[in-house]
Design a protein around this motif. Structure first.
Motif, PDB file in Angstrom:
ATOM      1  N   THR A  81      -1.047   4.225  -1.120  1.00 43.80           N
ATOM      2  CA  THR A  81      -1.557   5.222  -0.160  1.00 43.80           C
ATOM      3  C   THR A  81      -0.397   5.877   0.591  1.00 43.80           C
ATOM      4  OG1 THR A  81      -1.817   3.434   1.448  1.00 43.80           O
ATOM      5  CG2 THR A  81      -3.776   4.095   0.214  1.00 43.80           C
ATOM      6  N   ARG A  82      -0.661   7.070   1.103  1.00 42.38           N
ATOM      7  CA  ARG A  82       0.381   7.813   1.825  1.00 42.38           C
ATOM      8  C   ARG A  82       0.803   7.071   3.089  1.00 42.38           C
ATOM      9  NH1 ARG A  82       2.462  12.848   1.924  1.00 42.38           N
ATOM     10  NH2 ARG A  82       2.914  13.863   3.889  1.00 42.38           N
ATOM     11  N   VAL A  83      -0.169   6.562   3.807  1.00 42.51           N
ATOM     12  CA  VAL A  83       0.115   5.904   5.089  1.00 42.51           C
ATOM     13  C   VAL A  83      -0.109   4.397   4.935  1.00 42.51           C
ATOM     14  CG1 VAL A  83      -0.504   7.973   6.383  1.00 42.51           C
ATOM     15  CG2 VAL A  83      -2.242   6.204   5.990  1.00 42.51           C
ATOM     16  N   PHE A  92      13.238  10.076  -1.945  1.00 41.57           N
ATOM     17  CA  PHE A  92      12.328  10.569  -2.994  1.00 41.57           C
ATOM     18  C   PHE A  92      10.954  10.894  -2.421  1.00 41.57           C
ATOM     19  CE2 PHE A  92      15.334   8.233  -5.584  1.00 41.57           C
ATOM     20  CZ  PHE A  92      15.370   8.924  -6.771  1.00 41.57           C
ATOM     21  N   HIS A  93      10.458  12.071  -2.756  1.00 41.22           N
ATOM     22  CA  HIS A  93       9.070  12.425  -2.418  1.00 41.22           C
ATOM     23  C   HIS A  93       8.428  13.154  -3.585  1.00 41.22           C
ATOM     24  CE1 HIS A  93       8.721  11.320   1.846  1.00 41.22           C
ATOM     25  NE2 HIS A  93      10.029  11.522   1.869  1.00 41.22           N
ATOM     26  N   CYS A  94       7.110  13.359  -3.458  1.00 44.12           N
ATOM     27  CA  CYS A  94       6.371  14.267  -4.343  1.00 44.12           C
ATOM     28  C   CYS A  94       5.112  14.638  -3.578  1.00 44.12           C
ATOM     29  CB  CYS A  94       6.055  13.606  -5.693  1.00 44.12           C
ATOM     30  SG  CYS A  94       4.781  12.342  -5.629  1.00 44.12           S
ATOM     31  N   GLY A  95       4.179  15.284  -4.232  1.00 45.96           N
ATOM     32  CA  GLY A  95       2.991  15.741  -3.500  1.00 45.96           C
ATOM     33  C   GLY A  95       2.013  14.634  -3.145  1.00 45.96           C
ATOM     34  N   SER A 142       8.500   5.956   0.747  1.00 48.20           N
ATOM     35  CA  SER A 142       8.228   6.320   2.142  1.00 48.20           C
ATOM     36  C   SER A 142       6.744   6.628   2.248  1.00 48.20           C
ATOM     37  CB  SER A 142       9.067   7.542   2.511  1.00 48.20           C
ATOM     38  OG  SER A 142       8.689   8.044   3.767  1.00 48.20           O
ATOM     39  N   HIS A 143       6.247   7.341   1.250  1.00 48.50           N
ATOM     40  CA  HIS A 143       4.805   7.519   1.035  1.00 48.50           C
ATOM     41  C   HIS A 143       4.421   6.678  -0.178  1.00 48.50           C
ATOM     42  CE1 HIS A 143       5.473  11.525   3.233  1.00 48.50           C
ATOM     43  NE2 HIS A 143       4.915  10.663   4.060  1.00 48.50           N
ATOM     44  N   GLY A 144       3.455   5.795   0.005  1.00 47.23           N
ATOM     45  CA  GLY A 144       3.146   4.810  -1.029  1.00 47.23           C
ATOM     46  C   GLY A 144       2.498   5.379  -2.270  1.00 47.23           C
ATOM     47  N   ASP A 145       1.957   6.592  -2.186  1.00 49.45           N
ATOM     48  CA  ASP A 145       1.273   7.193  -3.346  1.00 49.45           C
ATOM     49  C   ASP A 145       2.168   8.198  -4.063  1.00 49.45           C
ATOM     50  OD1 ASP A 145       1.248   9.054  -1.293  1.00 49.45           O
ATOM     51  OD2 ASP A 145      -0.772   9.785  -1.730  1.00 49.45           O
ATOM     52  N   GLU A 146       3.494   8.019  -3.915  1.00 52.23           N
ATOM     53  CA  GLU A 146       4.454   8.885  -4.604  1.00 52.23           C
ATOM     54  C   GLU A 146       5.329   7.965  -5.456  1.00 52.23           C
ATOM     55  OE1 GLU A 146       6.269  11.238  -1.497  1.00 52.23           O
ATOM     56  OE2 GLU A 146       4.318  11.797  -0.701  1.00 52.23           O
ATOM     57  N   TYR A 147       5.216   8.114  -6.777  1.00 49.83           N
ATOM     58  CA  TYR A 147       5.630   7.013  -7.652  1.00 49.83           C
ATOM     59  C   TYR A 147       6.933   7.214  -8.422  1.00 49.83           C
ATOM     60  CZ  TYR A 147       0.816   5.815  -6.623  1.00 49.83           C
ATOM     61  OH  TYR A 147      -0.345   5.541  -5.965  1.00 49.83           O
TER      62      TYR A 147
HETATM   63 ZN   LIG Z   1       6.234  12.161   0.515  1.00 43.10          ZN
END
Ligand SMILES: [Zn+2]
Length: 340
Positions: free
Chosen positions: A99-101, A143-146, A57-62
């Motif tokens: 990237t996040r966005v 799934f997310h992270c910082g 969902s956020h591209g920089d969370e792996y």
């Molecule tokens: Zn996220």
């Protein structure tokens, strides 16, 4: 029948395995009828609950992207009961850019689930998830992270809402995941986040903040993978492998608005404690220094309350208004489950 700006060949009701794409129309100068093919896998076997697993969902969370990619490669549809919908890179342009966005429209997929969907590629993905996928689902795991700018002590997460039975069901699922920290927020989310769309569809929303800082750590990966395997077992979708059976000590925690703290000015944030530390309100979290005007006195940053420092900024340079982190505090189980 009119043509859709996002379509797929996947038949969500067919038993078996289908590896396909959500084809997102993206019409630009170099490609008038171009598409962004977002990978999607359906695994369906007999009756049982439907679980949507989403990463990127956020591209920089792996962590989630890695785990779901491996899951797609290894999971045999014959071993599952029910239906799994797997999106390993939901906002594909952001995932490919790391990237996040999204580079297509600066869209933040996890801020596109409001009541109105603007006409943008990222919002179209959100709308498809909310209006086509979620109505089929019982549980949504996101799934997310910082990401690049924040680092988390790995934790699982749930929105807890609904009547007595529903709240209990959601909490039991979170507790069965058995992450070292189980973070709950009570009531439906107010902002345009994915959990809001889950709530609108009466779908249980589970997630996690599994690390961050723009990298994957073994520890975060393991907490995330363990959580998702335990959730699938809890739902009766997949048998629990012995590897994920042993339980660990887990803390039930939550946050209020006051537990988030921000940079009061531009500069370099030097933390005074380690991520994961138990801290006291008013104690120093760090200082903001300004190397560009070195004689300017350091700006103190204080912890807003006592609690566990669960999330910290992962980038040293800060601007006024940047989130420097937040705390979690212990959540009494009876309060999580109460009506209030
Ligand atoms: Zn996220």
């Amino acid at each position: 029948m009119s043509l859709s700006p996002l379509w797929t060949d996947i038949d969500w009701n067919r038993d078996g395995r289908q590896d396909g794409f959500l084809n997102l129309e993206h019409s630009v100068h170099r490609s008038a009828y171009g598409i962004v093919p977002i990978p999607a896998t359906l695994l369906k076997n007999g009756t049982g609950p439907t679980l949507l697993l989403m990463a990127g969902s956020h591209g920089d969370e792996y962590e989630g992207q890695a785990i779901l990619t491996r899951l797609i490669q290894t999971l045999d549809v014959g071993r599952i009961s029910g239906r799994l919908i797997v999106l390993p890179a939901a906002n594909l342009p952001a995932a490919m850019a790391g990237t996040r966005v999204s580079p297509l429209d600066e869209g933040n997929l996890n801020r596109c689930f409001g009541d109105v969907y603007p006409d943008s590629p990222t919002a179209r993905i959100a709308q498809f998830i909310a209006e086509t996928l979620l109505p089929m689902c019982d549980v949504f795991f996101d799934f997310h992270c910082g990401g690049t700018s924040l680092n988390y002590v790995p934790c699982a997460y749930a929105d807890v809402w609904g009547d007595d039975q529903r709240r209990r069901e959601i909490l039991e699922a979170l507790e069965f995941m058995n992450a070292p920290i189980s973070w709950v927020q009570k009531g439906p989310p107010q902002g345009p986040v994915a959990g809001r769309a889950a709530y609108r569809n009466d779908v249980t929303y589970l997630s996690g903040e599994f690390g961050g800082g723009g990298a994957i750590t073994r520890d975060a990966l393991r907490v995330a993978e363990r959580s998702i395997h335990r959730l699938m077992a809890h739902l009766g979708i997949l048998q629990l492998a012995p590897e994920w059976e042993p339980r660990v000590e887990s803390r039930l925690m939550w946050a209020r608005q006051k537990h988030y703290f921000y940079a009061g000015r531009d500069g370099v944030f030097e933390p005074a404690a380690e991520l994961g530390a138990e801290v006291a309100g008013g104690e120093r979290a760090g200082i903001i220094l300004t190397p560009e005007t070195p004689l300017q006195p350091a700006h103190p940053v204080l912890f807003p309350d006592s609690g566990t420092w669960i999330c910290t900024r992962a980038i040293g340079r800060v601007r006024r208004g940047d989130c420097l982190g937040h705390l979690l505090v212990d959540a009494p189980r009876n309060e999580v489950l109460s009506d209030a």
